[in-house]
Design a protein around this motif. Structure first.
Motif, PDB file in Angstrom:
ATOM      1  N   GLY A   1     -26.756 -56.574  23.065  1.00 46.98           N
ATOM      2  CA  GLY A   1     -26.623 -56.224  24.479  1.00 46.98           C
ATOM      3  C   GLY A   1     -26.985 -54.782  24.747  1.00 46.98           C
ATOM      4  O   GLY A   1     -27.627 -54.453  25.756  1.00 46.98           O
ATOM      5  N   LEU A   2     -26.589 -53.894  23.842  1.00 49.28           N
ATOM      6  CA  LEU A   2     -26.891 -52.469  23.981  1.00 49.28           C
ATOM      7  C   LEU A   2     -28.391 -52.217  23.899  1.00 49.28           C
ATOM      8  O   LEU A   2     -28.940 -51.390  24.639  1.00 49.28           O
ATOM      9  CB  LEU A   2     -26.157 -51.687  22.891  1.00 49.28           C
ATOM     10  N   ALA A   3     -29.074 -52.928  23.005  1.00 50.56           N
ATOM     11  CA  ALA A   3     -30.527 -52.777  22.870  1.00 50.56           C
ATOM     12  C   ALA A   3     -31.240 -53.192  24.153  1.00 50.56           C
ATOM     13  O   ALA A   3     -32.184 -52.527  24.606  1.00 50.56           O
ATOM     14  CB  ALA A   3     -31.023 -53.613  21.692  1.00 50.56           C
ATOM     15  N   LEU A   4     -30.781 -54.274  24.760  1.00 52.57           N
ATOM     16  CA  LEU A   4     -31.381 -54.725  26.016  1.00 52.57           C
ATOM     17  C   LEU A   4     -31.155 -53.713  27.131  1.00 52.57           C
ATOM     18  O   LEU A   4     -32.058 -53.432  27.929  1.00 52.57           O
ATOM     19  CB  LEU A   4     -30.805 -56.088  26.406  1.00 52.57           C
ATOM     20  N   ALA A   5     -29.927 -53.159  27.198  1.00 49.88           N
ATOM     21  CA  ALA A   5     -29.619 -52.171  28.229  1.00 49.88           C
ATOM     22  C   ALA A   5     -30.451 -50.902  28.043  1.00 49.88           C
ATOM     23  O   ALA A   5     -30.987 -50.342  29.007  1.00 49.88           O
ATOM     24  CB  ALA A   5     -28.131 -51.831  28.196  1.00 49.88           C
ATOM     25  N   ALA A   6     -30.574 -50.452  26.795  1.00 49.84           N
ATOM     26  CA  ALA A   6     -31.359 -49.241  26.507  1.00 49.84           C
ATOM     27  C   ALA A   6     -32.829 -49.440  26.863  1.00 49.84           C
ATOM     28  O   ALA A   6     -33.467 -48.553  27.445  1.00 49.84           O
ATOM     29  CB  ALA A   6     -31.217 -48.861  25.036  1.00 49.84           C
ATOM     30  N   SER A   7     -33.364 -50.610  26.528  1.00 53.55           N
ATOM     31  CA  SER A   7     -34.771 -50.875  26.842  1.00 53.55           C
ATOM     32  C   SER A   7     -34.984 -50.939  28.355  1.00 53.55           C
ATOM     33  O   SER A   7     -36.010 -50.479  28.863  1.00 53.55           O
ATOM     34  CB  SER A   7     -35.237 -52.172  26.180  1.00 53.55           C
TER      35      SER A   7
ATOM     36  N   LEU B   1     -42.127 -40.753  20.657  1.00 48.90           N
ATOM     37  CA  LEU B   1     -40.793 -40.353  21.099  1.00 48.90           C
ATOM     38  C   LEU B   1     -39.876 -41.571  21.241  1.00 48.90           C
ATOM     39  O   LEU B   1     -38.744 -41.586  20.754  1.00 48.90           O
ATOM     40  CB  LEU B   1     -40.899 -39.619  22.435  1.00 48.90           C
ATOM     41  N   VAL B   2     -40.389 -42.614  21.897  1.00 48.44           N
ATOM     42  CA  VAL B   2     -39.591 -43.820  22.125  1.00 48.44           C
ATOM     43  C   VAL B   2     -39.339 -44.569  20.824  1.00 48.44           C
ATOM     44  O   VAL B   2     -38.214 -45.013  20.548  1.00 48.44           O
ATOM     45  CB  VAL B   2     -40.292 -44.733  23.158  1.00 48.44           C
ATOM     46  N   LEU B   3     -40.386 -44.717  20.000  1.00 48.23           N
ATOM     47  CA  LEU B   3     -40.217 -45.402  18.719  1.00 48.23           C
ATOM     48  C   LEU B   3     -39.213 -44.675  17.832  1.00 48.23           C
ATOM     49  O   LEU B   3     -38.406 -45.295  17.146  1.00 48.23           O
ATOM     50  CB  LEU B   3     -41.560 -45.512  17.994  1.00 48.23           C
ATOM     51  N   GLY B   4     -39.271 -43.348  17.861  1.00 46.66           N
ATOM     52  CA  GLY B   4     -38.314 -42.566  17.084  1.00 46.66           C
ATOM     53  C   GLY B   4     -36.885 -42.823  17.525  1.00 46.66           C
ATOM     54  O   GLY B   4     -35.986 -42.976  16.697  1.00 46.66           O
ATOM     55  N   PHE B   5     -36.692 -42.902  18.837  1.00 40.31           N
ATOM     56  CA  PHE B   5     -35.336 -43.141  19.345  1.00 40.31           C
ATOM     57  C   PHE B   5     -34.824 -44.511  18.928  1.00 40.31           C
ATOM     58  O   PHE B   5     -33.695 -44.652  18.456  1.00 40.31           O
ATOM     59  CB  PHE B   5     -35.322 -43.009  20.866  1.00 40.31           C
ATOM     60  N   PHE B   6     -35.664 -45.542  19.092  1.00 42.12           N
ATOM     61  CA  PHE B   6     -35.238 -46.887  18.702  1.00 42.12           C
ATOM     62  C   PHE B   6     -35.013 -47.002  17.199  1.00 42.12           C
ATOM     63  O   PHE B   6     -34.101 -47.697  16.750  1.00 42.12           O
ATOM     64  CB  PHE B   6     -36.267 -47.926  19.160  1.00 42.12           C
ATOM     65  N   THR B   7     -35.853 -46.321  16.423  1.00 44.46           N
ATOM     66  CA  THR B   7     -35.678 -46.341  14.969  1.00 44.46           C
ATOM     67  C   THR B   7     -34.345 -45.707  14.588  1.00 44.46           C
ATOM     68  O   THR B   7     -33.605 -46.236  13.748  1.00 44.46           O
ATOM     69  CB  THR B   7     -36.834 -45.590  14.276  1.00 44.46           C
ATOM     70  N   GLY B   8     -34.042 -44.565  15.192  1.00 41.77           N
ATOM     71  CA  GLY B   8     -32.768 -43.907  14.915  1.00 41.77           C
ATOM     72  C   GLY B   8     -31.575 -44.742  15.344  1.00 41.77           C
ATOM     73  O   GLY B   8     -30.571 -44.835  14.628  1.00 41.77           O
ATOM     74  N   MET B   9     -31.677 -45.349  16.518  1.00 44.17           N
ATOM     75  CA  MET B   9     -30.592 -46.214  16.981  1.00 44.17           C
ATOM     76  C   MET B   9     -30.376 -47.380  16.018  1.00 44.17           C
ATOM     77  O   MET B   9     -29.236 -47.791  15.769  1.00 44.17           O
ATOM     78  CB  MET B   9     -30.912 -46.746  18.379  1.00 44.17           C
TER      79      MET B   9
ATOM     80  N   LEU C   1     -22.884 -45.997  19.492  1.00 44.94           N
ATOM     81  CA  LEU C   1     -23.569 -44.847  20.065  1.00 44.94           C
ATOM     82  C   LEU C   1     -23.251 -43.557  19.321  1.00 44.94           C
ATOM     83  O   LEU C   1     -24.092 -42.657  19.245  1.00 44.94           O
ATOM     84  CB  LEU C   1     -23.199 -44.688  21.543  1.00 44.94           C
ATOM     85  N   SER C   2     -22.037 -43.452  18.778  1.00 41.44           N
ATOM     86  CA  SER C   2     -21.646 -42.220  18.089  1.00 41.44           C
ATOM     87  C   SER C   2     -22.527 -41.942  16.874  1.00 41.44           C
ATOM     88  O   SER C   2     -22.716 -40.787  16.490  1.00 41.44           O
ATOM     89  CB  SER C   2     -20.174 -42.296  17.664  1.00 41.44           C
ATOM     90  N   ILE C   3     -23.059 -43.003  16.272  1.00 40.66           N
ATOM     91  CA  ILE C   3     -23.984 -42.837  15.149  1.00 40.66           C
ATOM     92  C   ILE C   3     -25.434 -42.970  15.617  1.00 40.66           C
ATOM     93  O   ILE C   3     -26.304 -42.198  15.222  1.00 40.66           O
ATOM     94  CB  ILE C   3     -23.710 -43.882  14.043  1.00 40.66           C
ATOM     95  N   GLY C   4     -25.682 -43.924  16.501  1.00 41.78           N
ATOM     96  CA  GLY C   4     -27.050 -44.239  16.901  1.00 41.78           C
ATOM     97  C   GLY C   4     -27.724 -43.159  17.722  1.00 41.78           C
ATOM     98  O   GLY C   4     -28.904 -42.844  17.494  1.00 41.78           O
ATOM     99  N   VAL C   5     -27.010 -42.561  18.687  1.00 41.56           N
ATOM    100  CA  VAL C   5     -27.636 -41.557  19.554  1.00 41.56           C
ATOM    101  C   VAL C   5     -28.049 -40.304  18.783  1.00 41.56           C
ATOM    102  O   VAL C   5     -29.197 -39.844  18.914  1.00 41.56           O
ATOM    103  CB  VAL C   5     -26.718 -41.208  20.743  1.00 41.56           C
ATOM    104  N   PRO C   6     -27.166 -39.713  17.949  1.00 46.75           N
ATOM    105  CA  PRO C   6     -27.620 -38.561  17.153  1.00 46.75           C
ATOM    106  C   PRO C   6     -28.817 -38.909  16.243  1.00 46.75           C
ATOM    107  O   PRO C   6     -29.746 -38.102  16.123  1.00 46.75           O
ATOM    108  CB  PRO C   6     -26.389 -38.200  16.308  1.00 46.75           C
ATOM    109  N   MET C   7     -28.779 -40.098  15.643  1.00 47.68           N
ATOM    110  CA  MET C   7     -29.900 -40.500  14.787  1.00 47.68           C
ATOM    111  C   MET C   7     -31.179 -40.713  15.612  1.00 47.68           C
ATOM    112  O   MET C   7     -32.272 -40.338  15.186  1.00 47.68           O
ATOM    113  CB  MET C   7     -29.556 -41.767  14.016  1.00 47.68           C
ATOM    114  N   GLY C   8     -31.009 -41.310  16.793  1.00 44.58           N
ATOM    115  CA  GLY C   8     -32.160 -41.520  17.671  1.00 44.58           C
ATOM    116  C   GLY C   8     -32.799 -40.204  18.091  1.00 44.58           C
ATOM    117  O   GLY C   8     -34.024 -40.056  18.073  1.00 44.58           O
ATOM    118  N   LEU C   9     -31.963 -39.230  18.464  1.00 46.26           N
ATOM    119  CA  LEU C   9     -32.474 -37.912  18.850  1.00 46.26           C
ATOM    120  C   LEU C   9     -33.138 -37.217  17.666  1.00 46.26           C
ATOM    121  O   LEU C   9     -34.179 -36.559  17.819  1.00 46.26           O
ATOM    122  CB  LEU C   9     -31.330 -37.048  19.395  1.00 46.26           C
ATOM    123  N   LYS C  10     -32.541 -37.363  16.493  1.00 44.49           N
ATOM    124  CA  LYS C  10     -33.107 -36.747  15.286  1.00 44.49           C
ATOM    125  C   LYS C  10     -34.521 -37.279  15.010  1.00 44.49           C
ATOM    126  O   LYS C  10     -35.462 -36.526  14.780  1.00 44.49           O
ATOM    127  CB  LYS C  10     -32.199 -37.005  14.088  1.00 44.49           C
TER     128      LYS C  10
END
Length: 225
Positions: free
Chosen positions: A72-78, A35-43, A212-221
């Protein structure tokens, strides 16, 4: 595929060397890792899209700002996912009907994996930038190297140091950290514009929204798939 092999290799060595309960403990955590790897891959796909647009347009300022904002966003998300892993993993494992006799080992394994999410996020962000600039081979090679290191460390930590399932988790985090470090060194040596400095880590609301507008939908996908 190679990132997924980290957990598969852990499962194989744990099953062979530590027995069925330990293998069940690692296997129970595999879904959460996926689940987590999928989210980071999509992001990372979202980062690649935005960075490749700026690179293709020859906009050096935008390219520079996007990359550092993404870092910076990657660090915050992690950091958020680390908090999730520390405080919510035991409850999630119970919701998944994880057997009581292995839930302790699973939580211990997952706690270490989640604590190392910063290096997972770093690798995915750095690899995304390299791919966006047309270099898809280098991050792949670095990942293959780290997968081999993961397998070697699994045997070392389990057989030599008797660290149990926690040893597998440490092996995975260290191997992922090596892949991130190799990407960073390669970027510093080859791309002057991508060199990271402390002053560049800032949060631009417009760029964060764009990523985020592209990364979050891709991460969820990716996670849902």
């Amino acid at each position: 595929l190679i990132q997924q092999l980290y957990n598969t290799v852990d499962l194989i060595f744990v099953g062979r060397l530590l027995g069925t309960d330990a293998a069940a403990a690692v296997g129970a955590g595999s879904l959460l890792i996926t689940l987590v790897l999928g989210f980071f891959t999509g992001m990372s796909v979202g980062v690649s899209v935005s960075v490749s647009h700026a690179y293709g347009a020859g906009n050096q300022k935008e390219l520079h700002d996007l990359i550092h904002c993404a870092a910076g966003l990657a660090l915050a998300a992690s950091a958020l996912l680390i908090l999730f892993g520390i405080f919510l993993t035991p409850a999630v494992l119970r919701l998944m009907n994880t057997p009581d006799e292995i839930i302790g080992q699973t939580a211990a394994y997952m706690g270490i994996i989640y604590a190392g999410l910063c290096v997972t996020a770093a690798y995915n962000a750095l690899a995304a930038v390299l791919r966006a600039l047309g270099d898809g081979r280098s991050p792949l090679y670095f990942l293959i190297i780290s997968a081999v290191i993961n397998a070697v460390l699994d045997v070392l930590f389990i057989v030599k140091f008797h660290m149990g399932v926690e040893g597998c988790a440490y092996a995975t985090v260290i191997a992922q950290g090596i892949s991130a470090l190799l990407c960073l060194i390669y970027i510093i040596l080859k791309f002057d514009i991508l060199k990271l400095q402390k002053a560049d880590f800032r949060f631009d609301p417009a760029m964060i929204k764009r990523l985020l507008s592209i990364g979050v939908p891709m991460g969820l996908k990716f996670s849902i798939t």
